[in-house]
Each structure stands twice: as structure tokens, then as C-alpha cells.
Design a protein around this motif. Structure first.
Motif, PDB file in Angstrom:
ATOM      1  N   GLU A 295       0.831  -1.210   0.000  1.00  0.00           N
ATOM      2  CA  GLU A 295       0.000   0.000   0.000  1.00  0.00           C
ATOM      3  C   GLU A 295       0.859   1.252   0.000  1.00  0.00           C
ATOM      4  O   GLU A 295       0.513   2.255  -0.628  1.00  0.00           O
ATOM      5  CB  GLU A 295      -0.967   0.000   1.191  1.00  0.00           C
ATOM      6  CG  GLU A 295      -2.208  -0.847   0.942  1.00  0.00           C
ATOM      7  CD  GLU A 295      -2.836  -0.621  -0.439  1.00  0.00           C
ATOM      8  OE1 GLU A 295      -3.212   0.524  -0.739  1.00  0.00           O
ATOM      9  OE2 GLU A 295      -2.932  -1.587  -1.240  1.00  0.00           O
ATOM     10  N   LYS A 296       1.981   1.184   0.697  1.00  0.00           N
ATOM     11  CA  LYS A 296       2.906   2.332   0.708  1.00  0.00           C
ATOM     12  C   LYS A 296       3.430   2.587  -0.698  1.00  0.00           C
ATOM     13  O   LYS A 296       3.529   3.715  -1.153  1.00  0.00           O
ATOM     14  CB  LYS A 296       4.081   2.064   1.656  1.00  0.00           C
ATOM     15  CG  LYS A 296       3.941   2.773   2.967  1.00  0.00           C
ATOM     16  CD  LYS A 296       5.305   2.867   3.660  1.00  0.00           C
ATOM     17  CE  LYS A 296       5.084   3.158   5.128  1.00  0.00           C
ATOM     18  NZ  LYS A 296       5.984   2.404   5.993  1.00  0.00           N
ATOM     19  N   LYS A 297       3.770   1.490  -1.392  1.00  0.00           N
ATOM     20  CA  LYS A 297       4.267   1.634  -2.772  1.00  0.00           C
ATOM     21  C   LYS A 297       3.225   2.369  -3.616  1.00  0.00           C
ATOM     22  O   LYS A 297       3.532   3.322  -4.324  1.00  0.00           O
ATOM     23  CB  LYS A 297       4.491   0.253  -3.407  1.00  0.00           C
ATOM     24  CG  LYS A 297       5.693  -0.515  -2.927  1.00  0.00           C
ATOM     25  CD  LYS A 297       5.785  -1.783  -3.788  1.00  0.00           C
ATOM     26  CE  LYS A 297       6.760  -2.785  -3.238  1.00  0.00           C
ATOM     27  NZ  LYS A 297       6.719  -4.067  -3.967  1.00  0.00           N
ATOM     28  N   ARG A 298       1.965   1.900  -3.529  1.00  0.00           N
ATOM     29  CA  ARG A 298       0.893   2.522  -4.320  1.00  0.00           C
ATOM     30  C   ARG A 298       0.768   4.009  -4.017  1.00  0.00           C
ATOM     31  O   ARG A 298       0.621   4.833  -4.918  1.00  0.00           O
ATOM     32  CB  ARG A 298      -0.434   1.848  -4.008  1.00  0.00           C
ATOM     33  CG  ARG A 298      -0.707   0.625  -4.783  1.00  0.00           C
ATOM     34  CD  ARG A 298      -2.205   0.347  -4.755  1.00  0.00           C
ATOM     35  NE  ARG A 298      -2.550  -0.691  -5.695  1.00  0.00           N
ATOM     36  CZ  ARG A 298      -2.293  -1.977  -5.516  1.00  0.00           C
ATOM     37  NH1 ARG A 298      -1.689  -2.375  -4.418  1.00  0.00           N
ATOM     38  NH2 ARG A 298      -2.629  -2.862  -6.435  1.00  0.00           N
ATOM     39  N   LYS A 299       0.788   4.340  -2.718  1.00  0.00           N
ATOM     40  CA  LYS A 299       0.606   5.750  -2.313  1.00  0.00           C
ATOM     41  C   LYS A 299       1.749   6.615  -2.842  1.00  0.00           C
ATOM     42  O   LYS A 299       1.535   7.691  -3.386  1.00  0.00           O
ATOM     43  CB  LYS A 299       0.563   5.856  -0.785  1.00  0.00           C
ATOM     44  CG  LYS A 299      -0.772   5.437  -0.228  1.00  0.00           C
ATOM     45  CD  LYS A 299      -1.140   6.279   1.001  1.00  0.00           C
ATOM     46  CE  LYS A 299      -2.536   5.911   1.465  1.00  0.00           C
ATOM     47  NZ  LYS A 299      -2.538   4.640   2.228  1.00  0.00           N
ATOM     48  N   ILE A 300       2.963   6.114  -2.684  1.00  0.00           N
ATOM     49  CA  ILE A 300       4.131   6.884  -3.133  1.00  0.00           C
ATOM     50  C   ILE A 300       4.026   7.145  -4.638  1.00  0.00           C
ATOM     51  O   ILE A 300       4.235   8.261  -5.121  1.00  0.00           O
ATOM     52  CB  ILE A 300       5.435   6.114  -2.807  1.00  0.00           C
ATOM     53  CG1 ILE A 300       5.662   6.124  -1.298  1.00  0.00           C
ATOM     54  CG2 ILE A 300       6.641   6.698  -3.558  1.00  0.00           C
ATOM     55  CD1 ILE A 300       6.787   5.222  -0.829  1.00  0.00           C
ATOM     56  N   ILE A 301       3.657   6.096  -5.387  1.00  0.00           N
ATOM     57  CA  ILE A 301       3.575   6.230  -6.847  1.00  0.00           C
ATOM     58  C   ILE A 301       2.463   7.203  -7.243  1.00  0.00           C
ATOM     59  O   ILE A 301       2.641   8.061  -8.108  1.00  0.00           O
ATOM     60  CB  ILE A 301       3.384   4.841  -7.488  1.00  0.00           C
ATOM     61  CG1 ILE A 301       4.654   4.009  -7.265  1.00  0.00           C
ATOM     62  CG2 ILE A 301       3.061   4.946  -8.977  1.00  0.00           C
ATOM     63  CD1 ILE A 301       4.480   2.532  -7.509  1.00  0.00           C
ATOM     64  N   GLY A 302       1.315   7.104  -6.560  1.00  0.00           N
ATOM     65  CA  GLY A 302       0.184   8.009  -6.845  1.00  0.00           C
ATOM     66  C   GLY A 302       0.580   9.463  -6.609  1.00  0.00           C
ATOM     67  O   GLY A 302       0.347  10.335  -7.459  1.00  0.00           O
ATOM     68  N   HIS A 303       1.199   9.729  -5.473  1.00  0.00           N
ATOM     69  CA  HIS A 303       1.591  11.117  -5.154  1.00  0.00           C
ATOM     70  C   HIS A 303       2.617  11.641  -6.137  1.00  0.00           C
ATOM     71  O   HIS A 303       2.542  12.760  -6.607  1.00  0.00           O
ATOM     72  CB  HIS A 303       2.194  11.192  -3.735  1.00  0.00           C
ATOM     73  CG  HIS A 303       1.148  11.070  -2.683  1.00  0.00           C
ATOM     74  ND1 HIS A 303       1.357  10.454  -1.482  1.00  0.00           N
ATOM     75  CD2 HIS A 303      -0.143  11.470  -2.667  1.00  0.00           C
ATOM     76  CE1 HIS A 303       0.247  10.484  -0.762  1.00  0.00           C
ATOM     77  NE2 HIS A 303      -0.681  11.093  -1.471  1.00  0.00           N
ATOM     78  N   LYS A 304       3.577  10.782  -6.436  1.00  0.00           N
ATOM     79  CA  LYS A 304       4.642  11.208  -7.350  1.00  0.00           C
ATOM     80  C   LYS A 304       4.046  11.537  -8.720  1.00  0.00           C
ATOM     81  O   LYS A 304       4.437  12.509  -9.366  1.00  0.00           O
ATOM     82  CB  LYS A 304       5.678  10.087  -7.477  1.00  0.00           C
ATOM     83  CG  LYS A 304       6.950  10.516  -8.128  1.00  0.00           C
ATOM     84  CD  LYS A 304       7.810  11.237  -7.117  1.00  0.00           C
ATOM     85  CE  LYS A 304       8.690  12.267  -7.709  1.00  0.00           C
ATOM     86  NZ  LYS A 304       9.285  13.139  -6.693  1.00  0.00           N
ATOM     87  N   PHE A 305       3.113  10.694  -9.143  1.00  0.00           N
ATOM     88  CA  PHE A 305       2.517  10.926 -10.464  1.00  0.00           C
ATOM     89  C   PHE A 305       1.854  12.304 -10.510  1.00  0.00           C
ATOM     90  O   PHE A 305       2.056  13.081 -11.450  1.00  0.00           O
ATOM     91  CB  PHE A 305       1.498   9.829 -10.813  1.00  0.00           C
ATOM     92  CG  PHE A 305       0.884  10.048 -12.160  1.00  0.00           C
ATOM     93  CD1 PHE A 305       1.569   9.689 -13.310  1.00  0.00           C
ATOM     94  CD2 PHE A 305      -0.345  10.676 -12.289  1.00  0.00           C
ATOM     95  CE1 PHE A 305       1.029   9.934 -14.561  1.00  0.00           C
ATOM     96  CE2 PHE A 305      -0.891  10.927 -13.537  1.00  0.00           C
ATOM     97  CZ  PHE A 305      -0.206  10.551 -14.676  1.00  0.00           C
ATOM     98  N   ILE A 306       1.089  12.613  -9.476  1.00  0.00           N
ATOM     99  CA  ILE A 306       0.411  13.913  -9.445  1.00  0.00           C
ATOM    100  C   ILE A 306       1.431  15.055  -9.454  1.00  0.00           C
ATOM    101  O   ILE A 306       1.279  16.034 -10.180  1.00  0.00           O
ATOM    102  CB  ILE A 306      -0.529  14.002  -8.215  1.00  0.00           C
ATOM    103  CG1 ILE A 306      -1.696  13.044  -8.448  1.00  0.00           C
ATOM    104  CG2 ILE A 306      -1.017  15.424  -7.975  1.00  0.00           C
ATOM    105  CD1 ILE A 306      -2.779  13.091  -7.425  1.00  0.00           C
TER     106      ILE A 306
END
Ligand code: XMP
Length: 514
Positions: A295-306
Motif C-alpha cells: 500500500e505504501k508503494k501505491r501511495k508513493i507512486i500516486g503522489h509522485k505521479f500527481i
């Protein structure tokens, strides 16, 4: 605008989307709106026919979802299904009684009075239908004829041919009802006199014209992922506004081999799309360093994308719109009637971005179901290798490497995955399965190669059949094909000495491993 339009009023049935599917499959445009939709929206929609869906409530309860009588006074043909039938009977002076037992499952139905809904239906005297109801109609409203019965219900269908109002106690929209699609088509074509004018060619034309009107001379920014939805949205927008569409493709370092070239390069070259390539791999991988939790991986990737997208979009001057590949099921999800306690889900793929950037949304696919997007892609001349690409998750290969994501592990997984993809295509299995891919399990096991002992990683093959990713089962591939994949991976990919096959279904497992 579509001239033959069906309005489906949703009273909360789990099958309402299926009604819309059946109507559209018949070539008639349909939209679902909640039963309590603002009447002004209905007027603007100008329905040529109305379908009342089923629903879990009882028309005899106080506060049940109610039918606004003005819709019956519009004079358009009406089809009530299940709760919709009970609602019609109740409102028009018939009698509805409640029952403590729910009838659920298959029943045998016998049509009566030469009802037009059953024209051409095989075995209309002994038709298998799907029931799911508690209440039932015990007395018909004035002007209505009984149109069918079962061994347990006297009025399994009713109709008033003069007013063109019909109703069915069973669900014609579910596959368990024999000839259910034909029954719906009889309503559309024989009762309502509609024409099958909803085609992808007409959609593409009207969509492009509407986009021109909506966007005018403004600039639109859109994130291209290489998936079919953002690709079709981009091509439609490009047809409408040309170079004012600015696509941004973010390479997050988690893509498969050849991803960028196969789709985005192709689009830029053959469709002349204005695409900005952003290499943000180092930024993403840096943020993922040492992170093991999925879940941390997903969150980091989502934030970075934005963050990356926001930065790149701001660099383009005069952008007023954000393009998104939102589909109709997401729109229904956020607008439909789900009962008083329902939480409305936001359907923005790039959560928070439009507000943050002060942009308006433009969503060319918001009328379409997934298979209609593929048909639109054909219509737009996209090649098969793009149309039939299997889904690939936003967080990419990061959720197919168990534990920490490193450059080295990505390299191993890319090579193994490429072999899986190649073999699936070569054996003609690629389009038969929902998804097929490799997962890297960075745990070491012992092997032997030549005279040497090896101590290397495991690759798991995850290949599944599914209709909508909600449920899935492992694909029964020929053992020769599995053997070829395994041999090639172990021989060609350094760092792997064992291949295993995932034979779990979803639920209880998921498709992705993380
Ligand atoms: P699961 O693993 O939940 O996957 O059975 C169902 C489908 O969704 C895809 N998937 C994702 N797609 N972001 C995405 O864009 C995600 O975080 C994500 N997780 C899973 C998965 O590939 C499958 O098709």
C-alpha cells in the motif's frame, strides 16, 4: 444528440447496468438516472421510451423510492421491471401485496394474450425466466391485461397496449432469462417503434463535434498511460482540437519492456499526437527505495505521479481542461441511487488534480462501457495490438516485485515478463485470457545448472480468465505452452532458476500479487 433515447430510472437494482447494456446492444442509446433525478434533466434528455428498473424496496413501505407521475404523463412507452412493475400497478390503481417469502431464481413463465413482448420468443408458453422479488401484483390497474403467469404468480406480466405501458415481474436483462434480449428488443422496436441508430460510427462523429463545442480554442492536457481508455480519449480529442491537445506520458521506471515504444511512440508517429515524454524513472525509484509495503508503494507512486504531472502541465501555457478516460460505469457509480447510506465515490482517476490546477474536466468516454471503447477504437482506426492490450496497473511492475523495488529486480522481471508476453502471442492465447504476466519473488532457492549449484530467484506465472476483474480464475493453458515459458525463462533470464504457476482464483486471492 442521439434521436432514439431510452431513459432508465434506477430504483436500486443490482441489475440496472445490465438493462442499459441490453438496450445499447440492440443499437439504442440509453442512460441510467436515479429515480429521483431532477425532472429538468429528464426534460433535457427527451427520452423516447422509459424503463423502470427493479429494486430491493417494497412499494408498500413508507418512504420507498417513488415514481414521479409526471414521467407517465409524458406519453412515452414504458417498461417496468420487477419493482418497476409493482410501482406501475401501485400508482395506476392496481393491487400489490407483500409476502414474507422472497421468490429467487429460475421460474417457468407462460405468456398470454399474444403479448407483443414475446413475439418470436421460443417456448413462450414455457419460458425459463429469472425472478427476484418479495411483493407481487394481485390486481391489475384499469386498462391492463394479464400478459403472462407462472405457477406461483397470477400476474407475471401485464400490459396496456393502448398506452404502450408494459411490465414484467421477472428480469429480462439477466442471462438466465431465455430470450431476454429479444423481449427487451420487442419493447424497443415493436412497442416503442425505435430505430437502432446507436452505433460507434455515429458516436465518434457526435463525440468529436461535441468536444469541439465544449473545448473551443482552449488547450487540453491529458495523461497518456498506454491503456486503451486514455488512448481512445486522446485520439478523439485530437480529432476534435488537433495540436491544442497536449498529452503527457510519464515514464515512472516501472513499465514493461517496449511499453513506451509500442503504444506511445506509435501514437505520436501514426496519429500525429502531441506527446511530451517525461522521464521520471529516477524520481520514482528514489522514492521507492527501501519500501516493502504494497500500500505504501501505491501511495508513493500516486503522489509522485500527481507531482510530476502537475509540474509538466503547468509548463504548458494556457491549459484550461484536463482530459480523462472516465467510463460510464464510473459515472453511474457516482450518480446512481444506492440508498440513503450510500457513499458517493469520486470517479476522478487523477484524484485532486483538477481542483488543484483549476482545470475543467473533459471526459469523452463518459457515455461508454468498456467494450464500446474497444469498438470506438476500431472505428478510429487504432491497430489491434493497441485495442487488445491486456490491462496493466498504474503502479506497474512495482506490485509484481514482492518487497523492495530495485533496478536489478526490475531488469530480471522485465526479461521474464517479455518471454511470457511473447509466448502468449505466439500461441494465440494472448487475447483469450484477461491478463497473463510474470511476478518476481525475490526469495532464493537452490537449483543446478551444468555442474554448478545455483541459488537464485523464483518467477511466478499469473495468468487468469475474467470478465471484469471482479472475479477471476487461473487459465487452463496447454502444458506445452507452460513448459516453453518455464524453459525459456530459466535459460534466458539470469538470476532465475525456478518457475512456478499460480493456480489460485479470485476471490479469495487477487489477480496482482500485491
Ligand atoms: P486485483 O489484483 O485487485 O486486480 O485482483 C484487479 C485488476 O485491477 C488491476 N489493478 C490495478 N490497476 N492500479 C491500477 O490502475 C492499481 O493499483 C491496481 N491494482 C490492480 C489489475 O491489474 C487487475 O486487472
Amino acid at each position: 444528440m442521439h434521436d432514439n433515447r431510452v431513459l432508465i430510472l434506477d430504483f436500486g437494482s443490482q441489475f440496472t447496468q445490465l438493462i442499459a447494456r441490453r438496450v445499447r446492444e440492440a443499437g439504442v442509446y440509453s442512460e441510467i438516472h436515479p429515480f429521483n433525478v431532477d425532472p429538468e434533466r429528464v426534460k433535457a434528455f427527451k427520452p423516447s421510451a422509459l424503463i423502470l428498473s427493479g429494486g430491493p424496496s417494497s412499494v408498500l413501505e413508507a418512504g420507498c423510492p417513488d415514481l414521479d407521475m409526471q414521467y407517465l404523463e409524458m406519453g412515452v412507452p414504458v417498461l417496468g421491471i420487477c419493482y418497476g412493475m409493482q410501482m406501475l400497478a401501485h400508482k395506476l390503481g392496481g393491487k400489490v401485496v407483500s409476502s414474507t417469502d422472497r421468490e429467487y431464481g429460475r421460474a417457468q413463465f407462460s405468456a398470454q394474450n399474444d403479448c407483443v413482448l414475446f413475439d418470436g420468443v421460443k417456448d413462450s408458453a414455457d419460458l425459463t425466466v429469472w425472478m427476484s422479488h418479495g411483493d407481487r401484483v394481485e390486481g391489475l390497474p384499469e386498462g391492463f391485461l394479464p400478459m403472462g403467469k407462472t405457477s406461483t404468480i397470477t400476474f407475471g406480466a401485464m400490459g396496456n397496449p393502448e398506452r404502450k405501458i408494459y411490465a414484467l415481474q421477472f428480469h429480462p436483462e439477466v442471462a438466465h432469462t431465455a430470450d431476454g434480449s429479444l423481449i427487451i428488443q420487442n419493447f424497443l422496436f415493436k412497442v416503442a417503434g425505435l430505430k437502432p441508430t446507436w452505433s460507434m460510427a455515429s458516436f465518434v462523429d457526435t463525440c468529436i463535434a461535441d468536444l469541439k463545442k465544449q473545448v473551443g480554442d482552449a488547450k487540453v492536457v491529458l495523461g497518456l498511460s498506454g491503456g486503451i481508455d486514455s488512448t481512445v480519449a486522446a485520439v478523439l480529442l485530437h480529432r476534435a482540437i488537433g495540436k491544442n491537445l497536449h498529452c503527457i506520458f510519464v515514464d515512472n521506471g516501472l513499465l514493461r519492456m517496449g511499453e513506451k515504444e509500442e503504444v506511445i511512440g506509435f501514437l505520436a508517429e501514426h496519429f500525429d499526437l502531441n506527446v511530451k515524454f517525461v522521464d521520471a524513472a529516477a524520481e520514482f525509484l528514489n522514492d521507492l527505495k527501501g519500501v516493502e509495503d504494497p500500500e505504501k508503494k501505491r501511495k508513493i507512486i500516486g503522489h509522485k505521479f500527481i507531482e510530476v504531472f502537475d509540474r509538466e502541465a503547468k509548463a504548458i501555457e494556457g491549459v484550461r481542461f484536463l482530459g480523462q478516460g472516465t467510463l460510464y460505469p464510473d459515472v453511474i457509480e457516482s450518480e446512481s441511487f444506492k440508498g440513503p447510506s450510500a457513499v458517493i465515490k469520486s470517479h476522478h482517476n487523477v484524484g485532486g488534480l483538477p481542483e488543484k490546477m483549476n482545470l475543467k474536466l473533459v471526459e469523452p468516454l463518459r457515455e461508454l462501457f468498456k467494450d464500446e471503447v474497444r469498438r470506438a477504437a476500431y472505428e478510429l482506426g487504432l491497430p489491434e495490438h493497441i485495442i487488445w492490450r491486456q490491462p496493466f496497473p498504474g503502479p506497474g511492475l512495482s506490485i509484481r516485485i514482492i518487497g523492495e523495488v530495485t533496478e536489478e529486480r526490475l531488469g530480471v522481471l522485465r526479461l521474464a515478463d517479455r518471454i511470457v508476453q511473447n509466448e502468449m502471442v505466439a500461441s494465440d492465447w494472448y487475447r483469450k485470457v484477461w491478463q497473463g504476466f510474470a511476478v518476481l519473488l525475490p526469495l532464493k532457492t537452490v537449483g543446478v545448472m551444468g555442474d554448478d549449484r545455483t541459488y537464485e530467484n523464483v518467477i511466478a506465472l499469473r495468468i487468469v480468465d475474467s470478465l471484469d476483474a471482479m472475479t477471476a480464475d487461473w487459465s487452463r493453458l496447454p502444458s506445452e505452452l507452460l513448459a516453453r515459458m518455464s524453459n525459456r525463462i530459466i535459460n534466458e533470464v539470469k538470476g532465475v532458476n525456478r518457475v512456478v504457476l499460480d493456480i489460485s482464483s479470485k476471490p479469495p486471492s487477487t489477480i496482482e500479487w500485491e
